[in-house]
Scaffold this active site. Structure first.
Site, PDB file in Angstrom:
ATOM      1  N   GLY A 108      -3.154  70.857  42.542  1.00 46.79           N
ATOM      2  CA  GLY A 108      -2.905  70.308  43.870  1.00 46.79           C
ATOM      3  C   GLY A 108      -2.235  71.264  44.820  1.00 46.79           C
ATOM      4  O   GLY A 108      -1.735  70.864  45.861  1.00 46.79           O
ATOM      5  N   CYS A 109      -2.191  72.562  44.505  1.00 44.65           N
ATOM      6  CA  CYS A 109      -1.533  73.515  45.399  1.00 44.65           C
ATOM      7  C   CYS A 109      -2.300  73.595  46.699  1.00 44.65           C
ATOM      8  O   CYS A 109      -3.491  73.822  46.697  1.00 44.65           O
ATOM      9  CB  CYS A 109      -1.466  74.884  44.743  1.00 44.65           C
ATOM     10  SG  CYS A 109      -0.725  76.123  45.784  1.00 44.65           S
ATOM     11  N   GLY A 110      -1.602  73.446  47.819  1.00 46.19           N
ATOM     12  CA  GLY A 110      -2.290  73.446  49.100  1.00 46.19           C
ATOM     13  C   GLY A 110      -2.110  74.701  49.901  1.00 46.19           C
ATOM     14  O   GLY A 110      -2.806  74.918  50.879  1.00 46.19           O
TER      15      GLY A 110
END
Length: 277
Positions: A108-110
């Site tokens: 989920g790293c944005g």
């Protein structure tokens, strides 16, 4: 394709002893977004609704501006993971060369790999005025989400993003181990369906960070409701983008942080949030 849910052996330990059995857990696999043969990003994601993910991620990242910018898409599975290959038209392919990222991010790293602070906190797209919702509609929308979280019911380990309309109810739900991925999948689905996001509400089961507001703005939705709290930067970004941000949504109410004029409130509810300007 790789199944999104896997059953594994586990030993349940409690005060009464230990018991062998199984548990359903979500799959997590590297998913590469590839534009015209060049890898743009690699995200750890749940291997479901991958074409939605490819379109949605490309749109919210600004790689494409519309579905018509993509001439073809294919999903290929390898031993190491999955590639979503998008072939862009000539104009978009040329623009993409000007800014390219190589990301190997955690779940989920944005923002991993963003080349500058300016890109990390870039202003969100301005949204249209949209429509007004009643407080009761906001509550109905958020209450409709838990029963529709199929993967989470099975695994208790994934986030969801959904879209709700008054006349239709829950239009679509997308789930993923990464909250950003879930929203990108939702964006991709709605864009492919030609849905006007200004007429509904984006729902999130996660906290609201700046990227979630930016992605919602790219979709064109003017109301964002989440079960968890927002960050301060997310509130400032929603304010500037014109998005009505409601969060900490529970059975007994919610809190409005920006642009409360889109929520019709009466009685005690109106008094409770009258201070929000």
């Amino acid at each position: 394709m790789i199944p999104p849910v896997v059953r594994v052996s586990r030993l349940a330990v409690s005060s009464s002893g230990a018991k062998a059995g199984e548990r359903a857990i979500p799959e997590e696999t590297p998913v590469a977004i590839v534009h015209n043969g060049s890898t743009y990003a690699v995200m750890m994601a749940t291997p479901s609704d991958l074409e939605d993910f490819g379109y949605g991620f490309s749109l919210t990242e600004g790689v494409i501006g519309a579905l018509s910018d993509v001439e073809a898409i294919e999903t290929l599975e390898f031993e190491e993971g999955v590639e979503i290959r998008l072939w862009l038209n000539q104009e978009r392919a040329g623009q993409q060369v000007a800014r390219r990222r190589q990301i190997a991010g955690p779940t989920g790293c944005g923002l991993c790999g963003v080349e500058s602070l300016e890109l990390a906190v870039k202003p969100a797209k301005q949204v249209a005025e949209g429509r007004v919702f009643t407080a009761a509609e906001i509550s109905r929308a958020i209450a409709s989400l838990p029963p529709a979280q199929v993967l989470n019911h099975e695994t208790r380990a994934v986030h969801a993003a959904a879209f709700w309309e008054p006349a239709t109810g829950l239009v679509a739900v997308r789930e993923d181990v990464g909250r950003h991925n879930a929203l990108d999948k939702l964006v991709g689905h709605l864009v492919r369906e030609g849905r006007d996001a200004a007429g509904g509400i984006v729902l999130l089961t996660s906290r609201v960070s700046i990227e979630m507001v930016q992605k919602t703005a790219m979709l064109g939705a003017s109301v964002l409701v989440a079960v968890s709290a927002p960050t301060a930067l997310a509130v400032r970004t929603a304010e500037k983008a014109g998005i009505t941000l409601a969060a900490i949504a529970r059975d007994d109410g919610f809190e409005v942080f920006t642009h409360p004029h889109r929520i019709e409130i009466g009685g005690a509810e109106k008094e409770r949030i009258a201070h929000v300007g």
